[in-house]
Design a protein around this motif. Structure first.
Motif, PDB file in Angstrom:
ATOM      1  N   ARG A  57     -10.730 -25.525   2.607  1.00  0.00           N
ATOM      2  CA  ARG A  57      -9.605 -24.778   2.062  1.00  0.00           C
ATOM      3  C   ARG A  57      -9.101 -25.214   3.791  1.00  0.00           C
ATOM      4  N   PRO A  58      -8.789 -26.388   3.920  1.00  0.00           N
ATOM      5  CA  PRO A  58      -7.904 -26.631   5.458  1.00  0.00           C
ATOM      6  C   PRO A  58      -5.929 -27.201   4.952  1.00  0.00           C
ATOM      7  N   VAL A  59      -5.829 -27.285   3.967  1.00  0.00           N
ATOM      8  CA  VAL A  59      -4.045 -26.723   3.723  1.00  0.00           C
ATOM      9  C   VAL A  59      -4.460 -25.487   3.631  1.00  0.00           C
ATOM     10  N   GLN A  60      -2.718 -25.463   4.669  1.00  0.00           N
ATOM     11  CA  GLN A  60      -1.676 -24.123   4.742  1.00  0.00           C
ATOM     12  C   GLN A  60      -0.836 -24.290   4.640  1.00  0.00           C
ATOM     13  N   ALA A  61      -0.292 -22.996   3.433  1.00  0.00           N
ATOM     14  CA  ALA A  61       1.285 -22.665   3.494  1.00  0.00           C
ATOM     15  C   ALA A  61       1.397 -21.483   3.661  1.00  0.00           C
ATOM     16  N   LEU A  62       2.466 -20.916   3.708  1.00  0.00           N
ATOM     17  CA  LEU A  62       4.027 -20.181   4.636  1.00  0.00           C
ATOM     18  C   LEU A  62       4.305 -19.551   3.174  1.00  0.00           C
ATOM     19  N   ILE A  63       4.187 -18.578   1.807  1.00  0.00           N
ATOM     20  CA  ILE A  63       5.266 -18.409   1.032  1.00  0.00           C
ATOM     21  C   ILE A  63       6.481 -17.072   0.621  1.00  0.00           C
ATOM     22  N   SER A  64       7.003 -17.701   0.826  1.00  0.00           N
ATOM     23  CA  SER A  64       8.485 -16.778   0.887  1.00  0.00           C
ATOM     24  C   SER A  64       8.799 -16.124  -0.561  1.00  0.00           C
ATOM     25  N   VAL A  65       8.824 -14.562  -1.008  1.00  0.00           N
ATOM     26  CA  VAL A  65       9.057 -14.585  -2.305  1.00  0.00           C
ATOM     27  C   VAL A  65       9.994 -13.648  -2.696  1.00  0.00           C
ATOM     28  N   ARG A  66      10.583 -13.447  -3.594  1.00  0.00           N
ATOM     29  CA  ARG A  66      11.698 -12.394  -3.216  1.00  0.00           C
ATOM     30  C   ARG A  66      11.189 -12.128  -4.836  1.00  0.00           C
ATOM     31  N   ILE A  67      11.321 -10.333  -5.074  1.00  0.00           N
ATOM     32  CA  ILE A  67      11.179  -9.301  -6.154  1.00  0.00           C
ATOM     33  C   ILE A  67      12.133  -8.474  -6.569  1.00  0.00           C
ATOM     34  N   ARG A  68      12.246  -8.965  -7.907  1.00  0.00           N
ATOM     35  CA  ARG A  68      13.720  -8.148  -8.363  1.00  0.00           C
ATOM     36  C   ARG A  68      13.023  -7.387  -9.594  1.00  0.00           C
ATOM     37  N   PRO A  69      13.319  -6.236  -9.525  1.00  0.00           N
ATOM     38  CA  PRO A  69      13.701  -5.435  -8.893  1.00  0.00           C
ATOM     39  C   PRO A  69      13.331  -4.898  -8.143  1.00  0.00           C
ATOM     40  N   PRO A  70      13.607  -4.663  -6.927  1.00  0.00           N
ATOM     41  CA  PRO A  70      12.955  -3.784  -5.660  1.00  0.00           C
ATOM     42  C   PRO A  70      12.454  -2.485  -5.748  1.00  0.00           C
ATOM     43  N   ALA A  71      11.633  -2.275  -6.857  1.00  0.00           N
ATOM     44  CA  ALA A  71      11.610  -0.978  -6.492  1.00  0.00           C
ATOM     45  C   ALA A  71      10.428  -0.776  -6.591  1.00  0.00           C
ATOM     46  N   ARG A  72      10.131   0.119  -5.871  1.00  0.00           N
ATOM     47  CA  ARG A  72       8.370   0.882  -4.953  1.00  0.00           C
ATOM     48  C   ARG A  72       7.526   0.297  -6.160  1.00  0.00           C
ATOM     49  N   PRO A  73       7.091   0.871  -7.347  1.00  0.00           N
ATOM     50  CA  PRO A  73       6.215   0.886  -7.164  1.00  0.00           C
ATOM     51  C   PRO A  73       5.983  -0.582  -8.358  1.00  0.00           C
ATOM     52  N   ILE A  74       7.096  -1.293  -8.246  1.00  0.00           N
ATOM     53  CA  ILE A  74       6.732  -3.098  -8.719  1.00  0.00           C
ATOM     54  C   ILE A  74       6.541  -4.143  -7.441  1.00  0.00           C
ATOM     55  N   ILE A  75       7.252  -3.314  -6.234  1.00  0.00           N
ATOM     56  CA  ILE A  75       6.733  -4.042  -4.838  1.00  0.00           C
ATOM     57  C   ILE A  75       4.988  -3.935  -4.708  1.00  0.00           C
ATOM     58  N   GLU A  76       4.741  -2.849  -4.530  1.00  0.00           N
ATOM     59  CA  GLU A  76       3.481  -2.588  -4.048  1.00  0.00           C
ATOM     60  C   GLU A  76       2.367  -2.918  -5.237  1.00  0.00           C
ATOM     61  N   THR A  85       8.128  -8.119   4.176  1.00  0.00           N
ATOM     62  CA  THR A  85       9.314  -8.241   5.438  1.00  0.00           C
ATOM     63  C   THR A  85      10.902  -7.747   4.921  1.00  0.00           C
ATOM     64  N   SER A  86      12.021  -7.697   5.520  1.00  0.00           N
ATOM     65  CA  SER A  86      13.096  -7.982   4.656  1.00  0.00           C
ATOM     66  C   SER A  86      14.245  -9.272   5.175  1.00  0.00           C
ATOM     67  N   GLY A  87      14.861  -8.227   4.779  1.00  0.00           N
ATOM     68  CA  GLY A  87      15.996 -10.452   4.697  1.00  0.00           C
ATOM     69  C   GLY A  87      16.276 -10.720   3.033  1.00  0.00           C
ATOM     70  N   SER A  88      15.964 -11.778   2.840  1.00  0.00           N
ATOM     71  CA  SER A  88      16.355 -12.020   1.640  1.00  0.00           C
ATOM     72  C   SER A  88      15.337 -11.750   0.996  1.00  0.00           C
ATOM     73  N   HIS A  89      13.973 -12.342   1.813  1.00  0.00           N
ATOM     74  CA  HIS A  89      12.558 -12.209   0.785  1.00  0.00           C
ATOM     75  C   HIS A  89      12.307 -10.845   0.745  1.00  0.00           C
ATOM     76  N   ASP A  90      11.204 -10.954   0.237  1.00  0.00           N
ATOM     77  CA  ASP A  90      10.892  -9.673   0.262  1.00  0.00           C
ATOM     78  C   ASP A  90       9.153  -9.515   1.178  1.00  0.00           C
ATOM     79  N   PHE A  91       8.559 -10.321   0.816  1.00  0.00           N
ATOM     80  CA  PHE A  91       7.356 -10.850   1.233  1.00  0.00           C
ATOM     81  C   PHE A  91       6.890 -12.428   1.943  1.00  0.00           C
ATOM     82  N   LEU A  92       5.860 -12.749   2.698  1.00  0.00           N
ATOM     83  CA  LEU A  92       5.901 -14.093   3.078  1.00  0.00           C
ATOM     84  C   LEU A  92       3.809 -13.691   2.520  1.00  0.00           C
ATOM     85  N   ILE A  93       3.689 -14.788   2.375  1.00  0.00           N
ATOM     86  CA  ILE A  93       1.525 -15.014   1.813  1.00  0.00           C
ATOM     87  C   ILE A  93       1.509 -16.337   2.180  1.00  0.00           C
TER      88      ILE A  93
END
Length: 159
Positions: free
Chosen positions: A63-82, A100-108
């Motif tokens: 698994r030599p190839v790595q990436a960081l993927i920012s993801v924005r979730i909508r609607p930003p409700a607790r059950p959906i985020i969790e 995360t905070s800011g323009s995206h909700d997750f960094l994977i």
């Protein structure tokens, strides 16, 4: 729990090599084996030491190839985020996940065999989810990890 210089030395040595014997650890930290054993046990009981792990070479396991993927979730409700957090953390490609905070909700952080694996992860996994509103992918050229985490306020010894 207060972390004094002896605890700091023990933590530093354990982070360098968690497989060493208690006798070796005590010698490197400059304390008796009984002191070392008691201090390490106390740090485990107080949640400072949370476990011992094997470091894995991603290239060696295919698994030599790595990436960081920012993801924005909508609607930003607790059950959906969790729900998304739990789903994404279980994916075999995922090696790290940040809420995360800011323009995206997750960094994977993912590791895959090749660039096609990154594409498949984004297109076949992420964009298929209804709650994913936006995805931004950053390829990782090199991942340098800190081998040691010192307690706040502790001075790092030069190596």
């Amino acid at each position: 729990m207060d972390i004094d210089p002896i605890d700091q030395a023990l933590l530093r040595e354990l982070q360098d090599d968690a497989r060493q014997t208690n006798r070796e650890l005590a010698s490197k930290a400059g304390v008796s084996p009984s002191t070392s054993l008691e201090r390490v046990r106390s740090m485990r009981e107080n949640g400072i030491i949370t476990g011992y792990h094997a470091a894995v070479d991603l290239e060696a396991v295919g698994r030599p190839v790595q990436a960081l993927i920012s993801v924005r979730i909508r609607p930003p409700a607790r059950p959906i985020i969790e729900g998304f957090r739990e789903w994404a953390a279980r994916l075999p490609e995922t090696i790290g996940l940040f809420v995360t905070s800011g323009s995206h909700d997750f960094l994977i952080h993912i590791a895959v065999p090749d660039i096609n694996g990154v594409y498949a992860f984004v297109i076949d996994r992420l964009t298929e989810r209804r709650e994913v509103a936006d995805v931004h992918t950053t390829m990782v050229y090199e991942h340098v990890r800190s081998r040691r985490i010192d307690p706040a306020g502790a001075h790092r010894r030069p190596r």
